[in-house]
Motif scaffolding. Structure first.
Motif, PDB file in Angstrom:
ATOM      1  N   GLY A  39      40.721 129.453  99.999  1.00  0.00           N
ATOM      2  CA  GLY A  39      40.952 130.054  98.689  1.00  0.00           C
ATOM      3  C   GLY A  39      42.294 129.629  98.120  1.00  0.00           C
ATOM      4  O   GLY A  39      42.400 129.238  96.940  1.00  0.00           O
ATOM      5  N   PHE A  40      43.331 129.676  98.969  1.00  0.00           N
ATOM      6  CA  PHE A  40      44.654 129.246  98.502  1.00  0.00           C
ATOM      7  C   PHE A  40      44.680 127.739  98.210  1.00  0.00           C
ATOM      8  O   PHE A  40      45.316 127.304  97.255  1.00  0.00           O
ATOM      9  N   ILE A  41      43.973 126.977  99.053  1.00  0.00           N
ATOM     10  CA  ILE A  41      43.889 125.526  98.784  1.00  0.00           C
ATOM     11  C   ILE A  41      43.229 125.301  97.421  1.00  0.00           C
ATOM     12  O   ILE A  41      43.663 124.459  96.632  1.00  0.00           O
ATOM     13  N   GLY A  53      39.017 122.580  93.149  1.00  0.00           N
ATOM     14  CA  GLY A  53      39.321 123.763  93.955  1.00  0.00           C
ATOM     15  C   GLY A  53      38.073 124.589  94.198  1.00  0.00           C
ATOM     16  O   GLY A  53      37.815 125.051  95.319  1.00  0.00           O
ATOM     17  N   GLN A  54      37.274 124.768  93.160  1.00  0.00           N
ATOM     18  CA  GLN A  54      36.046 125.564  93.308  1.00  0.00           C
ATOM     19  C   GLN A  54      35.054 124.899  94.263  1.00  0.00           C
ATOM     20  O   GLN A  54      34.397 125.576  95.047  1.00  0.00           O
ATOM     21  N   LEU A  55      34.982 123.566  94.192  1.00  0.00           N
ATOM     22  CA  LEU A  55      34.044 122.845  95.071  1.00  0.00           C
ATOM     23  C   LEU A  55      34.421 123.024  96.540  1.00  0.00           C
ATOM     24  O   LEU A  55      33.557 123.198  97.404  1.00  0.00           O
ATOM     25  N   VAL A  56      35.733 122.977  96.792  1.00  0.00           N
ATOM     26  CA  VAL A  56      36.199 123.132  98.177  1.00  0.00           C
ATOM     27  C   VAL A  56      35.904 124.548  98.668  1.00  0.00           C
ATOM     28  O   VAL A  56      35.382 124.750  99.788  1.00  0.00           O
ATOM     29  N   LEU A  57      36.200 125.552  97.837  1.00  0.00           N
ATOM     30  CA  LEU A  57      35.957 126.943  98.247  1.00  0.00           C
ATOM     31  C   LEU A  57      34.454 127.213  98.393  1.00  0.00           C
ATOM     32  O   LEU A  57      34.033 127.905  99.327  1.00  0.00           O
ATOM     33  N   LEU A  58      33.662 126.652  97.503  1.00  0.00           N
ATOM     34  CA  LEU A  58      32.204 126.807  97.608  1.00  0.00           C
ATOM     35  C   LEU A  58      31.716 126.229  98.947  1.00  0.00           C
ATOM     36  O   LEU A  58      30.898 126.849  99.641  1.00  0.00           O
ATOM     37  N   GLY A  59      32.236 125.052  99.308  1.00  0.00           N
ATOM     38  CA  GLY A  59      31.857 124.420 100.566  1.00  0.00           C
ATOM     39  C   GLY A  59      32.153 125.330 101.749  1.00  0.00           C
ATOM     40  O   GLY A  59      31.327 125.495 102.658  1.00  0.00           O
ATOM     41  N   MET A  60      33.338 125.953 101.721  1.00  0.00           N
ATOM     42  CA  MET A  60      33.717 126.825 102.836  1.00  0.00           C
ATOM     43  C   MET A  60      32.820 128.058 102.906  1.00  0.00           C
ATOM     44  O   MET A  60      32.381 128.464 103.989  1.00  0.00           O
ATOM     45  N   LEU A  61      32.559 128.654 101.737  1.00  0.00           N
ATOM     46  CA  LEU A  61      31.708 129.856 101.704  1.00  0.00           C
ATOM     47  C   LEU A  61      30.306 129.545 102.235  1.00  0.00           C
ATOM     48  O   LEU A  61      29.731 130.319 103.002  1.00  0.00           O
ATOM     49  N   VAL A 123      35.812 136.574  94.811  1.00  0.00           N
ATOM     50  CA  VAL A 123      35.864 136.996  93.404  1.00  0.00           C
ATOM     51  C   VAL A 123      37.190 137.687  93.112  1.00  0.00           C
ATOM     52  O   VAL A 123      37.874 137.366  92.118  1.00  0.00           O
ATOM     53  N   TYR A 124      37.563 138.639  93.976  1.00  0.00           N
ATOM     54  CA  TYR A 124      38.754 139.446  93.677  1.00  0.00           C
ATOM     55  C   TYR A 124      40.062 138.730  94.009  1.00  0.00           C
ATOM     56  O   TYR A 124      41.061 138.910  93.320  1.00  0.00           O
ATOM     57  N   ALA A 125      40.060 137.900  95.045  1.00  0.00           N
ATOM     58  CA  ALA A 125      41.318 137.249  95.438  1.00  0.00           C
ATOM     59  C   ALA A 125      41.509 135.888  94.767  1.00  0.00           C
ATOM     60  O   ALA A 125      42.652 135.488  94.485  1.00  0.00           O
ATOM     61  N   PHE A 126      40.414 135.191  94.510  1.00  0.00           N
ATOM     62  CA  PHE A 126      40.563 133.806  94.039  1.00  0.00           C
ATOM     63  C   PHE A 126      39.806 133.526  92.738  1.00  0.00           C
ATOM     64  O   PHE A 126      39.689 132.372  92.323  1.00  0.00           O
TER      65      PHE A 126
END
Lengths: 262, 306
Positions: A39-41, A53-61, A123-126
């Motif tokens: 999320g921070f990344i 940034g969203q693509l990376v976080l989506l991948g992790m989720l 949603v709430y943090a990032f």
């Protein structure tokens, strides 16, 4: 098929989850820690390009789905082997299919729960909701990852039954081998061409590509990618199920199954 | 003629060229306890593993209650159960939680009441909420027995259930097994290294050696196979006359101590021998007659002396 026997294994999974700090940490703490880091990344990368940034976080989720289902299918049995309880389960009138189905259902329940909680965190943090890819795309991603994780989980379980706990590290390590190969955090096209030829052999690669496509195209479904992923998943599920049954019978033939708890 | 609950015919298991089980056949009648004895590597545990379905045999057939185990595995397993010193329940969850899982696996009717009743019967109800890993060996054995009785089995496979128990707890466990057999007309296939246990609770004993059945009979009949008892006589001083007498009568004998002789003799010959010994002029201070035990039979079979 007895739903009550499937339920019995689910009860055991629930009791172990409730009682065991390690399982709780594996399923909740580590994935959430990863999501916070990614999320921070993603926030950092958003300065350059918000989509990256969203693509990376989506991948992790989404990777969390694969990790938890495979973990559940494989580790549930390892807990029984470590407790020397697996034999007790297998001398009960339980079918192999019931046992595997129970662990798969357990994985789906855990993955759904973690995905829901991780979505709230995201949603709430990032300020990123992975469901922007659309419910339909999310359902297709989840279903394809379920098939892939099942195939991976039963293949590993078969190997553990056949060769014993000396290869138990594979239960954690193998999934990491697929992470870079299935282009979880980056588009397939940035990989070297020779590696792309390998990556497309794995269904998770096409599913991640389809998820990224949906994110970049306001929920549009990449049917071709999901279709390829599904076909590959069916192939892997069939092969891995046969492999599992073969390894299970081989383990009983060589006496390794009984020795696993010695 | 009692009904047969387990019938094994020509069972064999090879690991490469090693024959772990070599064409054995036996049966367990309803309500009887059949003991499985043999030295390490004789094939006892492999046989139990095959009978419980966790190891595959290479040849032969197994039928429970007249049903073929290979084709009706589920139906057979529903009517049997197993307890072993080498398997435990899930350590991290409570006793009740473990038992509930197995009650559901065996599709026990009114599982909660059943668990409660069995825990009370085996005096383990105070253990219900404790984690299994925190129990003592004796408590674990009792809980394992509760698990093994959840489905009201007609046949129980018991693999060294008293191993790792102290003598007092082992004795209580045996009493419990005897009570259960009498109450439920339970059939039991029982493996142990402890000859006293086998002699005490088994109606029939099967000796295994190198994967083969080398003897099969009641404990009493097996001990009768060794005709010689051991007569131990302590006297005031060793004399040549005594030695000459034993040689003349061809009794196998030895002197473990200076004024003590041990003589192998049939039980029938002992009174006459004592009379003859008293006439040699020795003063007998102590007499001990040791009849053959199952352990002697076991040792002699293992050494291929009988």
């Amino acid at each position: 098929m007895s739903l009550r026997r499937v339920g019995a294994i689910l009860w055991q999974e629930a009791f172990v989850l409730y009682r065991s700090g390690e399982v709780f940490a594996d399923i909740f703490i580590f994935p959430f820690a990863n999501i916070i880091v990614f999320g921070f990344i993603s926030l950092y990368l958003s300065g350059e390009n918000s989509e990256t940034g969203q693509l990376v976080l989506l991948g992790m989720l989404l990777w969390t789905i694969i990790w938890i289902i495979q973990y559940s299918v494989t580790l549930g049995s390892l807990w029984n082997i470590w407790s020397r309880n697996l034999t007790n389960l297998f001398i009960a009138p339980m079918r192999l299919a019931e046992y595997i189905l129970a662990h798969t259902i357990s994985g789906v329940i855990k993955a759904t729960l973690v995905l829901a909680l991780a979505t709230l965190l995201s949603v709430y943090a990032f300020d990123f909701n992975p469901f922007v890819i659309g419910w339909q795309a999310m359902a297709l991603v989840f279903f394809n990852f379920l098939l892939f994780s099942y195939a991976l989980g039963v293949a590993l379980l078969g190997l553990i039954f056949r060769f014993g706990t000396r290869i138990q590290a594979a239960a954690w390590a193998t999934v990491s081998f697929f992470q870079p190969l299935s282009a979880a955090f980056y588009p397939l096209e940035i990989m070297p061409l020779w590696l792309q030829h390998i990556a497309v052999l794995f269904p998770a690669t096409h599913t991640f590509e389809a998820a990224r496509f949906a994110l970049l195209n306001h929920g549009e479904i990449a049917w071709r990618l999901f279709g390829i992923s599904f076909m590959e998943n069916i192939f892997y599920c069939i092969v891995c199920t046969f492999l599992f049954v073969y390894l299970y019978n081989k383990s009983r033939d060589t006496g390794q199954f009984a020795r696993n708890e010695a | 003629m009692p009904e047969t609950v387990l019938e094994v015919k020509n069972l064999s298991k090879n690991y490469g060229s090693f024959k772990a089980v070599d064409g054995i056949s036996f049966s367990v009648p309803r309500g009887k306890i059949v003991g499985f004895l043999g030295p390490n590597g004789a094939g006892k545990t492999t046989t139990i593993q095959i009978l419980s379905g966790i190891t595959l045999q290479n040849g032969g057939s197994i039928s429970y209650f007249g049903r073929d185990f290979a084709t009706e595995r589920e139906a057979c397993l529903q009517r049997i159960n197993m307890t072993s010193a080498f398997n435990t329940l899930m350590g991290r969850i409570s006793v009740w939680e473990n038992l509930f899982v197995f009650a559901e696996l065996y599709q026990v009717t009114n599982s909660r009441q059943k668990i409660k009743a069995l825990l009370e019967q085996l005096e383990a109800n105070d253990l219900a909420n404790r984690l299994y890993k925190d129990l003592s060996s004796g408590q674990k054995t009792r809980v394992n027995l509760v698990k093994a009785l959840l489905n009201d089995p007609e046949l129980l496979l018991m693999d060294e259930p008293t191993a790792s128990l102290d003598p007092d707890i082992a004795d209580k466990t045996l009493t419990l097994i005897e009570e259960l057999r009498n109450e439920r007309n339970l059939s039991i296939l029982y493996t142990s290294h402890n000859m006293n246990e086998i002699t005490r609770i088994c109606d029939e004993v099967i000796f295994l050696d190198h994967g083969k059945i080398v003897a099969q009979d009641t404990p009493l009949n097996l001990t009768k196979r060794i005709s010689a008892a051991t007569l131990r006589v302590v006297f005031d001083a060793r004399t040549d006359a005594l030695d000459a007498l034993l040689r003349e009568k061809h009794f196998e004998h030895s002197y473990p101590e200076h004024a003590t002789v041990e003589v192998k003799a049939t039980e029938q010959a002992i009174p006459g021998l004592l009379f003859d010994m008293s006439k040699t002029g020795i003063w007998i201070e102590d007499i001990e007659i040791r009849k053959p035990t199952l352990e002697d039979v076991f040792l002699q079979i293992a050494r291929k002396e009988i």
